[in-house]
Write a protein that holds these residues in place. Structure first.
Motif, PDB file in Angstrom:
ATOM      1  N   LYS A 199       0.822  -1.204   0.000  1.00 26.09           N
ATOM      2  CA  LYS A 199       0.000   0.000   0.000  1.00 26.09           C
ATOM      3  C   LYS A 199       0.863   1.263   0.000  1.00 26.09           C
ATOM      4  N   ARG A 200       0.272   2.299  -0.584  1.00 20.40           N
ATOM      5  CA  ARG A 200       0.838   3.655  -0.579  1.00 20.40           C
ATOM      6  C   ARG A 200       2.157   3.768  -1.341  1.00 20.40           C
ATOM      7  N   TYR A 201       2.398   2.842  -2.251  1.00 17.67           N
ATOM      8  CA  TYR A 201       3.586   2.924  -3.103  1.00 17.67           C
ATOM      9  C   TYR A 201       3.173   2.725  -4.561  1.00 17.67           C
ATOM     10  N   CYS A 202       3.993   3.237  -5.439  1.00 20.48           N
ATOM     11  CA  CYS A 202       3.803   2.978  -6.867  1.00 20.48           C
ATOM     12  C   CYS A 202       4.374   1.597  -7.167  1.00 20.48           C
ATOM     13  N   VAL A 203       3.505   0.668  -7.539  1.00 19.88           N
ATOM     14  CA  VAL A 203       3.927  -0.722  -7.740  1.00 19.88           C
ATOM     15  C   VAL A 203       4.188  -0.976  -9.217  1.00 19.88           C
ATOM     16  N   MET A 204       5.368  -1.531  -9.507  1.00 20.61           N
ATOM     17  CA  MET A 204       5.737  -1.867 -10.875  1.00 20.61           C
ATOM     18  C   MET A 204       6.019  -3.365 -10.976  1.00 20.61           C
ATOM     19  N   GLU A 205       5.816  -3.905 -12.168  1.00 19.89           N
ATOM     20  CA  GLU A 205       6.116  -5.317 -12.424  1.00 19.89           C
ATOM     21  C   GLU A 205       7.620  -5.461 -12.654  1.00 19.89           C
ATOM     22  N   PRO A 206       8.269  -6.391 -11.961  1.00 17.77           N
ATOM     23  CA  PRO A 206       9.723  -6.559 -12.130  1.00 17.77           C
ATOM     24  C   PRO A 206      10.113  -6.808 -13.588  1.00 17.77           C
ATOM     25  N   GLY A 207      11.119  -6.074 -14.052  1.00 20.92           N
ATOM     26  CA  GLY A 207      11.646  -6.274 -15.408  1.00 20.92           C
ATOM     27  C   GLY A 207      10.818  -5.679 -16.523  1.00 20.92           C
ATOM     28  N   ALA A 208       9.691  -5.053 -16.215  1.00 21.17           N
ATOM     29  CA  ALA A 208       8.822  -4.491 -17.251  1.00 21.17           C
ATOM     30  C   ALA A 208       9.271  -3.071 -17.617  1.00 21.17           C
ATOM     31  N   THR A 209       8.809  -2.608 -18.774  1.00 17.34           N
ATOM     32  CA  THR A 209       9.146  -1.269 -19.248  1.00 17.34           C
ATOM     33  C   THR A 209       8.115  -0.257 -18.746  1.00 17.34           C
ATOM     34  N   TYR A 210       8.610   0.847 -18.229  1.00 10.06           N
ATOM     35  CA  TYR A 210       7.750   1.936 -17.760  1.00 10.06           C
ATOM     36  C   TYR A 210       8.294   3.257 -18.298  1.00 10.06           C
ATOM     37  N   TYR A 211       7.531   4.331 -18.036  1.00 13.52           N
ATOM     38  CA  TYR A 211       7.880   5.642 -18.589  1.00 13.52           C
ATOM     39  C   TYR A 211       7.758   6.699 -17.496  1.00 13.52           C
ATOM     40  N   LEU A 212       8.887   7.354 -17.217  1.00 13.19           N
ATOM     41  CA  LEU A 212       8.901   8.470 -16.272  1.00 13.19           C
ATOM     42  C   LEU A 212       8.543   9.741 -17.032  1.00 13.19           C
ATOM     43  N   HIS A 213       7.462  10.392 -16.597  1.00 14.78           N
ATOM     44  CA  HIS A 213       7.004  11.641 -17.209  1.00 14.78           C
ATOM     45  C   HIS A 213       7.388  12.808 -16.305  1.00 14.78           C
ATOM     46  N   MET A 214       7.666  13.948 -16.920  1.00 11.66           N
ATOM     47  CA  MET A 214       8.128  15.101 -16.147  1.00 11.66           C
ATOM     48  C   MET A 214       7.724  16.394 -16.876  1.00 11.66           C
ATOM     49  N   ARG A 215       7.102  17.319 -16.151  1.00 13.61           N
ATOM     50  CA  ARG A 215       6.731  18.619 -16.739  1.00 13.61           C
ATOM     51  C   ARG A 215       6.572  19.662 -15.640  1.00 13.61           C
ATOM     52  N   ILE A 216       6.505  20.910 -16.057  1.00  8.14           N
ATOM     53  CA  ILE A 216       6.208  22.008 -15.148  1.00  8.14           C
ATOM     54  C   ILE A 216       4.718  21.965 -14.798  1.00  8.14           C
ATOM     55  N   GLY A 217       4.389  22.409 -13.572  1.00 11.54           N
ATOM     56  CA  GLY A 217       3.000  22.468 -13.157  1.00 11.54           C
ATOM     57  C   GLY A 217       2.684  21.421 -12.098  1.00 11.54           C
ATOM     58  N   THR A 218       1.402  21.315 -11.771  1.00 13.85           N
ATOM     59  CA  THR A 218       0.947  20.332 -10.789  1.00 13.85           C
ATOM     60  C   THR A 218       0.311  19.150 -11.510  1.00 13.85           C
ATOM     61  N   VAL A 219      -0.108  18.160 -10.717  1.00  7.73           N
ATOM     62  CA  VAL A 219      -0.738  16.982 -11.317  1.00  7.73           C
ATOM     63  C   VAL A 219      -1.959  17.373 -12.143  1.00  7.73           C
ATOM     64  N   ASP A 220      -2.762  18.278 -11.615  1.00 10.67           N
ATOM     65  CA  ASP A 220      -4.024  18.628 -12.273  1.00 10.67           C
ATOM     66  C   ASP A 220      -3.939  19.861 -13.158  1.00 10.67           C
ATOM     67  N   ASP A 221      -2.829  20.570 -13.101  1.00  8.59           N
ATOM     68  CA  ASP A 221      -2.745  21.837 -13.841  1.00  8.59           C
ATOM     69  C   ASP A 221      -1.323  22.030 -14.376  1.00  8.59           C
ATOM     70  N   SER A 222      -1.218  22.025 -15.692  1.00  4.57           N
ATOM     71  CA  SER A 222       0.100  22.183 -16.322  1.00  4.57           C
ATOM     72  C   SER A 222       0.402  23.629 -16.679  1.00  4.57           C
ATOM     73  N   SER A 223      -0.518  24.527 -16.403  1.00  5.90           N
ATOM     74  CA  SER A 223      -0.278  25.933 -16.757  1.00  5.90           C
ATOM     75  C   SER A 223       0.727  26.559 -15.790  1.00  5.90           C
ATOM     76  N   SER A 224       1.563  27.420 -16.307  1.00  5.81           N
ATOM     77  CA  SER A 224       2.569  28.090 -15.491  1.00  5.81           C
ATOM     78  C   SER A 224       3.153  29.248 -16.269  1.00  5.81           C
ATOM     79  N   ASN A 225       3.593  30.254 -15.543  1.00 13.09           N
ATOM     80  CA  ASN A 225       4.295  31.360 -16.184  1.00 13.09           C
ATOM     81  C   ASN A 225       5.730  30.993 -16.526  1.00 13.09           C
ATOM     82  N   VAL A 226       6.227  29.916 -15.908  1.00  8.49           N
ATOM     83  CA  VAL A 226       7.594  29.448 -16.143  1.00  8.49           C
ATOM     84  C   VAL A 226       7.581  28.468 -17.306  1.00  8.49           C
TER      85      VAL A 226
END
Length: 231
Positions: A192-219
């Motif tokens: 519980k309370r962790y991001c669970v991944m399947e061992p050896g499987a392919t995943y994708y780390l996403h990264m952007r400015i903003g919050t989870v629900d809002d990607s708008s920003s002056n930066v």
């Protein structure tokens, strides 16, 4: 096949040489050897039995067996079935192919997920996507993002099984946002309370400015250092 037939042949049409038991007869330029007993002389000429027929029925049957070679065309059809195997190689699992031109996302080079140690990443309004392979063994850790003094801003990190899945649509345990430090706990086994991944499987780390629900920003551009603390 040797034909047992009787031929009455003019003396002027052939030459005969004899041995003790056989005759070699030349008829129209072709030599025929027959037992001497097969040749008899008559008033009308010479009678010969046992001469091979030049039409060669046996040879003809041999040509027929050549049709069997033609069955090799069937083998060729079998090779053609290999095209089916070839079509299987057309399926691609690359980040760009899976993303399919979806706007707002940009695939980057794969990362060594468990080896991240204060690695600097650019953070923009465009979501950068980093493919990686989850550890093959059952382990866990914390992915920590610390902002830099270069245009500090809110930033969001999330892990998804495919590129292009919005942060708000993944398991909440697999996304995190923050202005200063932001930490995401992960495991390769159920808990519980962790991001669970399947061992050896392919995943994708996403990264952007903003919050989870809002990607708008002056930066429009920032930087962050990411470390993966593996237990």
């Amino acid at each position: 096949m040797t034909l047992q037939r009787t031929a009455a042949i003019s003396l002027a049409a052939f030459l005969v040489s004899t041995t003790a038991s056989a005759l070699t007869i030349t008829i129209d330029g072709e030599n025929h050897t027959v037992p001497a007993s097969n040749v008899s002389f008559t008033e009308d000429g010479i009678t010969i039995t046992g001469i091979s027929d030049g039409s060669g029925d046996g040879d003809g049957s041999g040509d027929g067996s050549g049709d069997g070679d033609g069955s090799g065309d069937g083998d060729g059809d079998g090779d053609g079935s290999g095209d089916g195997d070839g079509s299987g190689g057309g399926t691609s699992g690359s980040c760009s192919d899976l993303l399919g031109g979806q706007s707002g996302y940009e695939c980057q080079d794969p990362i060594e997920f468990t080896s991240l140690n204060e690695k600097k990443f650019e953070v923009r309004q465009t979501t950068y996507v980093y493919p990686f392979t989850a550890p093959s063994e059952q382990v866990g850790g914390k992915l920590s993002s610390a902002y830099t003094t270069t245009n500090p801003s809110n930033r969001t990190l999330w892990i998804a099984s495919e590129p292009g899945i919005p942060a708000a649509q993944v398991d909440p345990n697999c996304s995190v946002d923050g202005y200063e430090n932001a930490t995401l706990g992960w495991l390769t086994f159920e808990y519980k309370r962790y991001c669970v991944m399947e061992p050896g499987a392919t995943y994708y780390l996403h990264m952007r400015i903003g919050t989870v629900d809002d990607s708008s920003s002056n930066v429009t551009y920032s930087e962050t250092y990411i470390t993966n603390y593996v237990n």
